[in-house]
Design an enzyme around this catalytic site. Structure first.
Site, short mmCIF file in Angstrom:
data_model
loop_
_atom_site.label_atom_id
_atom_site.label_comp_id
_atom_site.label_asym_id
_atom_site.label_seq_id
_atom_site.Cartn_x
_atom_site.Cartn_y
_atom_site.Cartn_z
N SER A 211 0.83 -1.21 0.00
CA SER A 211 0.00 0.00 0.00
C SER A 211 0.86 1.25 0.00
CB SER A 211 -0.92 -0.01 1.22
OG SER A 211 -1.84 -1.07 1.10
N ASP B 274 -7.60 -7.13 5.84
CA ASP B 274 -6.63 -8.02 5.18
C ASP B 274 -6.05 -9.03 6.17
OD1 ASP B 274 -7.06 -6.71 2.82
OD2 ASP B 274 -5.07 -5.84 2.63
N ARG C 55 -3.63 -14.26 0.25
CA ARG C 55 -3.85 -14.32 1.71
C ARG C 55 -4.43 -15.66 2.17
NH1 ARG C 55 -1.82 -9.78 2.92
NH2 ARG C 55 -2.24 -7.97 1.64
N SER D 224 -12.33 0.42 5.84
CA SER D 224 -10.86 0.45 5.79
C SER D 224 -10.28 1.84 6.05
CB SER D 224 -10.36 -0.09 4.44
OG SER D 224 -10.81 -1.40 4.22
N ARG E 186 1.21 3.77 -3.36
CA ARG E 186 0.88 5.20 -3.15
C ARG E 186 2.09 6.07 -3.49
NH1 ARG E 186 -2.48 2.68 -0.04
NH2 ARG E 186 -4.46 3.58 0.67
#
Ligand SMILES: O=C(O)C1=C[C@@H](OP(=O)(O)O)[C@@H](O)[C@H](O)C1
Ligand SMILES: C=C(OP(=O)(O)O)C(=O)O
EC number: 2.5.1.19
Length: 412
Positions: A10, A297, A369, A181, A14
């Site tokens: 993440s 997550d 995951r 989130s 970004r």
């Protein structure tokens, strides 16, 4: 033992976006190199924004122009939700024709709230049938102004719009409403500020972003807190100790809060300024309900080890986890049942009962995951777990299996 957890997906994606939007050359140190970030990097590259790698990918240098991209390109987002949701708002601030697409897994994930928001801003978009990918964008800059965004399915639409907002002629004032989130929005705002953005959030949930070019920046990526959840959980169930250097009290990642959940199962947890350590402490304690909506997550990491607890564990707040690489609530329930574990599933929740897992072949649904969380169960109860697709971990943690072996199986 110190775990080698790769950089945050993440943060890396970004930073790539913000660096591409900034005027000048930014340096992203210790980036994650995985399918999701390589896809992001290549998508920028085809949009005319070069990303140059230093030796051994120790850093990536990105040269932006302070404006959106120009030209004509077909950015391929692969399986990466962040690419599909962050790149179109940025591209809309540029000029040209962009055709975004991704894998069948990504095409199945919702994109409509982002399309509606971009249309409300005047963007010219032709979405494909279904959820919106492939998505054709004819970009001619964005005026900006007032906007509301449906963030009830994913926070990524809002993150994408926020990061593009300084490039809009009037900036943006966004009303947020129901938001899943949330920690990812905090991460977005914190990084925007690191690149010099002028952002203010008011008590009623409105976020105002001023039009102002981003400044190029030099920044280090933290280890990925979601990836770290597997090594922390593995310590908890094996009675070992694992430290993740670089993840501490100043972390920008909400998923580090997973260690608070492990603490409820009885593990010893120490979050220091520059590292986090988890030590297993006997059998896991259950008998609690935990809302993991903000750190979804990591709900699968808990769900996979929950059968080892002495009482049921109920995880709530995870309806939006049904819209990710797989329907994660259903997939966890299905795989736990295959291991002989009793589960009860609701639209936004999963209860896992204690039990002794029996050997099963885990259906990964191409979801990294699922593979990583069930590997932790397999470590605790050797011989239980075989994965139908062990390589799908490459989406965010390509060295996962080697690292688990090094930490928990090779040591004397
Ligand atoms: O913004 C981000 O980097 C992410 C936001 C979360 O998605 P949602 O907002 O869709 O829950 C998370 O699940 C994903 O892995 C990464
Ligand atoms: C949901 C995830 O990824 P994405 O960035 O594709 O949304 C994830 O990594 O668990």
């Amino acid at each position: 033992m110190a775990a080698r957890v790769p950089g945050s997906k993440s943060l890396t994606n970004r930073l790539l976006l913000l660096a591409a939007a900034a005027d000048g050359t930014s340096t992203v140190r210790a980036p994650l190199v995985s399918e999701d970030t390589v896809a992001f990097r290549q998508a920028l590259d085809v949009c005319g924004i070069p990303v140059q790698a230093g030796p051994g990918d120790t850093f990536w240098k990105v040269t932006g122009t302070g404006r959106g991209p120009t030209g004509s390109a077909r950015p391929w987002c692969a399986d990466a939700g962040t690419a599909a949701r962050f790149l179109p708002p940025f591209a809309a601030t540029g000029h040209g024709t962009f055709l975004f697409d991704g894998s069948s897994q990504l095409r199945a994930r919702p994109q409509r709230p982002l399309i509606e928001a971009l249309r409300a801003l005047g963007a010219d978009l032709e979405p494909g049938p279904g959820n919106g990918l492939p998505l054709l964008l004819r970009a001619r800059g964005v005026e900006g102004g007032d906007l509301s965004v449906d963030s009830s399915l994913s926070s990524q639409y809002l993150s994408g719009l926020l990061m593009a907002a300084p490039l809009m002629r009037r900036g943006l004032r966004i009303r947020t409403g129901d938001l899943v989130s949330r920690p990812y929005i905090d991460m977005t705002l914190a990084l925007m500020r690191r690149f010099g953005a002028d952002v203010e959030e008011s008590a009623d949930g409105t976020i105002r972003v001023a039009p102002r070019p981003y400044d190029a920046t030099d920044i280090v990526v933290e280890p990925d807190a979601s990836s770290a959840s597997y090594v922390f959980a593995a310590a908890a169930v094996t009675g070992g100790t694992v430290t993740v250097p670089g993840l501490g009290t100043e972390s920008l990642q909400g998923d580090l809060r997973f260690v608070d959940v492990l603490r409820r199962t009885g593990a010893d947890v120490r979050v220091g300024p520059t590292a986090t350590t988890v030590t297993g402490n006997g059998p896991l304690r259950g008998g609690f309900t935990v809302d993991m909506g903000e750190i979804s997550d990591t709900f699968m990491t808990l769900a996979a080890i929950a059968p080892l607890a002495d009482a049921p564990i109920t995880i709530t707040g995870v309806a939006h986890a049904r819209l990710k690489e797989s329907d994660r609530v259903a997939a966890m329930a299905e795989n736990l049942r295959a291991c002989g574990i009793e589960t009860a599933e609701g639209p936004d929740r999963l209860t896992i009962h204690p039990g002794t897992p029996r050997p099963a072949r885990i259906a990964c649904h191409r979801d990294h995951r699922i593979a990583m969380s069930f590997s932790v169960l397999g470590l605790a109860v050797p011989g239980t777990v075989s994965l139908d697709d062990p390589d799908c971990v490459a989406k965010t943690f390509p060295e996962f299996h080697d690292e688990i072996r090094r930490l928990f199986q090779d040591s004397p």
